[in-house]
Design an enzyme around this catalytic site. Structure first.
Site, PDB file in Angstrom:
ATOM      1  CB  CYS A  17      -0.839   0.200   1.257  1.00 28.66           C
ATOM      2  SG  CYS A  17      -0.121   0.244   2.744  1.00 28.66           S
TER       3      CYS A  17
ATOM      4  CB  CYS B 286       4.786  -0.430   1.436  1.00 28.14           C
ATOM      5  SG  CYS B 286       3.793  -1.488   2.339  1.00 28.14           S
TER       6      CYS B 286
ATOM      7  CB  CYS C 118      43.372 -19.926 -21.449  1.00 28.30           C
ATOM      8  SG  CYS C 118      43.768 -18.258 -21.225  1.00 28.30           S
TER       9      CYS C 118
ATOM     10  CB  CYS D 175      39.525 -15.784 -21.524  1.00 27.63           C
ATOM     11  SG  CYS D 175      41.027 -15.815 -22.632  1.00 27.63           S
TER      12      CYS D 175
ATOM     13  CG  ASP E 239      -3.259  14.537 -30.638  1.00 29.26           C
ATOM     14  OD1 ASP E 239      -2.616  15.345 -31.187  1.00 29.26           O
ATOM     15  OD2 ASP E 239      -3.946  13.417 -31.266  1.00 29.26           O
TER      16      ASP E 239
ATOM     17  CG  ASP F 196      -5.562   9.633 -31.830  1.00 26.99           C
ATOM     18  OD1 ASP F 196      -4.818  10.530 -31.769  1.00 26.99           O
ATOM     19  OD2 ASP F 196      -5.973   9.221 -33.077  1.00 26.99           O
TER      20      ASP F 196
ATOM     21  CG  ASP G 140      -1.241  12.010 -28.863  1.00 30.84           C
ATOM     22  OD1 ASP G 140      -0.752  12.939 -29.002  1.00 30.84           O
ATOM     23  OD2 ASP G 140      -1.931  11.620 -29.586  1.00 30.84           O
TER      24      ASP G 140
END
Length: 795
Positions: A17, A20, A84, A87, A496, A690, A694
């Site tokens: 919640c 927290c 080897c 590496c 928009d 849309d 946006d």
């Protein structure tokens, strides 16, 4: 902060919640050199820290000490170039020193590596880049769908727990009829040990998560709903168990059992947790949808040959061949060819843009009708789409968690109730009835039972469930309760233009001239796939006119078309085209200027070299737009239009629908910034859009409202979706939010009224636990009944 300022974004598990997230944020911000923002909905923390003062391990240790987990991810790698043991040990050693790496193991024999790292702090790219810097190469082997699969598994577990809890609780729920109304109940169900066997798995197996949560909170000197649930259910359960034992040994003939109180409460809380998990799961889908838009491969010209390569192998400077219908793989510039490109997925504008040599193109947009060669200028994380993805991620992560009223109340309410219960116990056993443990225990348990958070826990979610249900019936989808709560605070709504206020599809708005010429022009345009051409063809078809077939057709990119129809030379296009072809168009000059001033695309027409008319095409305003926006103005809301289109077109549309403030010619990355500017002036801002362009603004706004006819990405990034694109639903959404919040306040008042009135009565020993349980049940019934009233409220 100093010069060593860094940023980490980590996933946090175990938050239940707002208490927290607030607790984690508060503790982290007390650390030297740390600034943290914790987002409960996204389960993430965005942390800026000074690496001179604090390390990432210090920060994660602090989070874990508070009783929460830091999410880790695991990646399996194929590593190339190792020869080897030196590496493999070198790679392992360097990886283990990286910030956020938990463990890294490298296997030389099968040339693989397994790296576990903190989610959000490191990723594949950083790890692979580090290996490459050492002189080796690597690539991830992890399945891209693994993450979503894990979330699905987690949701299935929650669903199964809820199902089992409900199955075991239903018979116990039936016993409430006996408590409340004295109705006959089968003797088997009334048997104390049958009830015990049903309630125990719910209490300690299914409900164990509440004990864990309560322990963590109490350990850190805080209290949340987990503490209330654990206390209330435990009081009812253990009191009932004591009564069952007394009945078995013959100490009482009529045991007062409240096993149903604990079991039903846990089931209801689990139901809320399940719905919350579904809502949270949607937050990451927007990013996944954006990633899916990226092209998967590219046709690269190397050494004079065409080579198909995965997109991650394309580098800056590569020459890429893009054919009609294909996605442009990366950001770049055209070096050969001409075409028109559909950029609507990025810019939101419906009309394709003409492109020729030297002009920039955007990755993931669609090449419509010409083959072009593009030189890659930006790849990977530098592309425009990757930038939009980053903005959406940051915007979603920066949203402050919603402080639920019930959690705020419970943080004070729980310690007070526990204190009253303890004081009640001490007074009864020491003063009122010295040494009488059962009486003292009964009084203190009655206090805890009457304070059981059932009504308090139901106050908010039941209203929200009814409110969202009513909204859904109207075609308004709220993504979660917190968004339903926040919507009524909105003071400014940013719209928009294309596809939101307008229909997003060009149509013929004006025609002046020779009708026979119109028939011939339609025949010429029938050969073109351009949306403007299709609008003209549809216009003529709607008039029932027969459209003949063109004998020849030539597109002139950016200017218009030439064609021969029924032996006649047909021309349609711009002033420049007519001037080049020496066609006189003086009669239509003023008309063309007027149409363009109205934000329309005007085209001149000619047949056999004679000017024959003018036709205008535009994206038209939705029928419901003006009424919807007028209604919002009546509600006292400021209206703003935000668009990538030019100032003239934007102002023309705004004047039609009654919007006074217009912000035009805004690129996608700036839309979110414009919304932030409005928020910085102290306003609660909603964004309505849309398109993909946006999505960042929808995410950063206090409330993002997506038009249901738009892109999936916009819908996923938003908090509210308006189905069908009817703007009249926006004022309705705000009214539903107002009504729901009013209902929640009523519920919280009555839930607390029962508790506060009942606690002193219980403390005085005048309230038996079974009566306290009945009062608690009645308070829950009243809260649910009040919530159901929302169904009848007119909006």
């Amino acid at each position: 902060m100093g010069n060593e300022e860094k940023q980490m974004n980590v996933g946090i598990t175990g938050m239940t919640c707002a208490a927290c997230s607030t607790r984690i944020e508060k503790v982290l911000n007390k650390m030297d050199g740390v600034e943290a923002r914790v987002n409960l909905a996204m389960e993430k923390a965005q942390i800026e820290y000074n690496s001179d003062e604090v390390s990432t391990s210090d920060i994660t240790a602090k989070i874990e000490k508070l009783g929460y987990g830091v999410q880790t991810e695991k990646v399996e790698l194929d590593i190339y170039g190792m020869t080897c043991a030196a590496c493999s040990s070198r790679i392992e050693k360097v990886l283990n020193k990286m910030d956020g790496i938990q463990t890294a193991t490298v296997n030389l024999a099968n040339e693989t590596g397994v790296v576990e790292y903190q989610s959000g702090l490191q990723g594949f790219d950083e790890i692979i880049a580090k290996i490459q810097k050492l002189g080796y190469d690597a690539e991830p082997r992890v399945d891209a769908d693994e993450k979503s699969s894990q979330k699905e598994q987690e949701l299935k577990k929650k669903k199964m727990k809820l199902f089992l809890s409900a199955l075991l609780s239903l018979p116990l729920l039936y016993t409430m009829f006996e408590h409340l109304f004295g109705l006959p109940v089968p003797s088997l169900i009334m048997n104390p040990w049958v009830q015990f066997s049903l309630a125990t798995p719910v209490q300690f197996i299914i409900g164990w998560q509440f004990y864990e949560g309560a322990y963590k909170n109490l350990k850190n000197k805080t209290a949340n709903m987990d503490v209330l649930v654990a206390l209330g259910t435990s009081a009812a359960y253990f009191y009932s168990l004591a009564e069952a034992i007394q009945a078995t040994v013959g100490a009482t003939d009529t045991p007062h059992l409240y096993f149903e109180t604990s079991a039903v409460l846990i089931t209801l809380i689990l139901l809320g947790k399940y719905f919350e998990a579904i809502a949270k799961g949607r937050t990451t889908q927007a990013i996944s949808s954006l990633l899916n838009l990226q092209a998967k491969e590219a046709t690269v010209i190397r050494n004079g040959e065409e080579v198909k390569l995965p997109i991650d192998q394309v580098v800056v400077g590569d020459h890429i061949l893009v054919r009609p219908g294909e996605k442009i793989p990366v950001d770049g510039s055209v070096i050969d060819g001409r075409t028109s490109i559909d950029e609507s997925m990025i810019t939101g504008e419906s009309i394709p843009v003409e492109k020729s040599e030297g002009e920039a193109v955007i990755g993931s947009t669609i090449n419509k009708n010409g083959t072009i060669t593009v030189e890659a200028t930006k790849v990977g994380k530098d592309t425009a789409l990757a930038g939009i993805i980053k903005v959406v991620e940051e915007a979603q992560g920066s949203k402050a968690p919603i402080q639920r009223m019930a959690d705020v109340i419970s943080s004070y309410f729980v310690p007070i109730v526990v204190g009253i219960a303890l004081v009640t116990f001490v007074i009864w056993i020491a003063i009122v009835n010295p040494g009488n443990l059962p009486v003292a225990l009964e009084a203190s348990i009655a206090v805890l039972v009457i304070a059981c958070p059932c009504a308090l826990g139901l106050a908010t979610p039941t209203s929200i469930m009814v409110g969202t249900g009513k909204a859904a019936e109207q075609g308004i989808l709220f993504k979660g309760g917190e968004h339903l709560e926040s919507t009524h605070h909105v003071q400014t709504i940013v719209f928009d233009k294309t596809g939101t206020i307008t229909n997003g599809k060009p149509v013929v708005t004006d025609f002046e001239g020779n009708k026979d010429a119109l028939r011939l022009i339609a025949a010429a345009e029938n050969s073109s796939e351009h949306p403007l051409a299709q609008a003209i063809v549809q216009y003529v078809k709607d008039k029932g006119v027969h459209i003949p077939k063109a004998d020849s057709f030539e597109a002139i990119p950016g200017h218009g078309i030439k064609a021969v129809v029924e032996g006649k030379s047909v021309l349609i296009g711009t002033r420049k085209l007519f001037e080049e072809e020496n066609v006189e168009y003086t009669p239509y000059k003023d008309t063309m200027a007027d149409l363009e001033n109205d934000g329309k695309t005007a085209m001149l027409l000619s047949v056999d070299g004679k000017s024959s008319g003018i036709i205008a095409v535009a994206d038209t305003v939705k029928e419901s737009a003006a009424n919807a926006l007028a209604e919002l103005k009546e509600q006292g809301i400021e209206l703003v239009m935000l668009t990538g289109d030019n100032e003239r077109t934007a102002q023309a549309i705004a004047s039609q629908v009654g919007i006074d403030r217009v912000i035009a010619e805004v690129v996608p990355e700036q839309k979110a910034e414009e919304v932030r500017k409005l928020q910085e002036s102290g306003k609660s801002v909603a964004m309505v859009g849309d398109g993909i362009n946006d999505a960042p603004a929808l995410a950063v706004a206090d409330i993002g409202i997506a038009i249901g006819t738009g892109t999936d990405v916009a819908i996923e990034a938003a908090d509210v979706t308006i189905l069908g694109g009817e703007l009249t639903l926006i004022p309705k959404a705000i009214r539903i939010s107002h009504q729901t919040m009013k209902n929640i306040r009523q519920n919280l008042f009555w839930a607390l009224a029962y508790n506060t009135a009942g606690i002193p009565v219980a403390a005085l020993g005048l309230l038996a636990p079974w009566i306290a349980g009945a009062a608690m049940a009645f308070s829950s019934v009243s809260v649910v009944s009040n919530s159901l009233r929302l169904k009848r409220v007119k909006i």
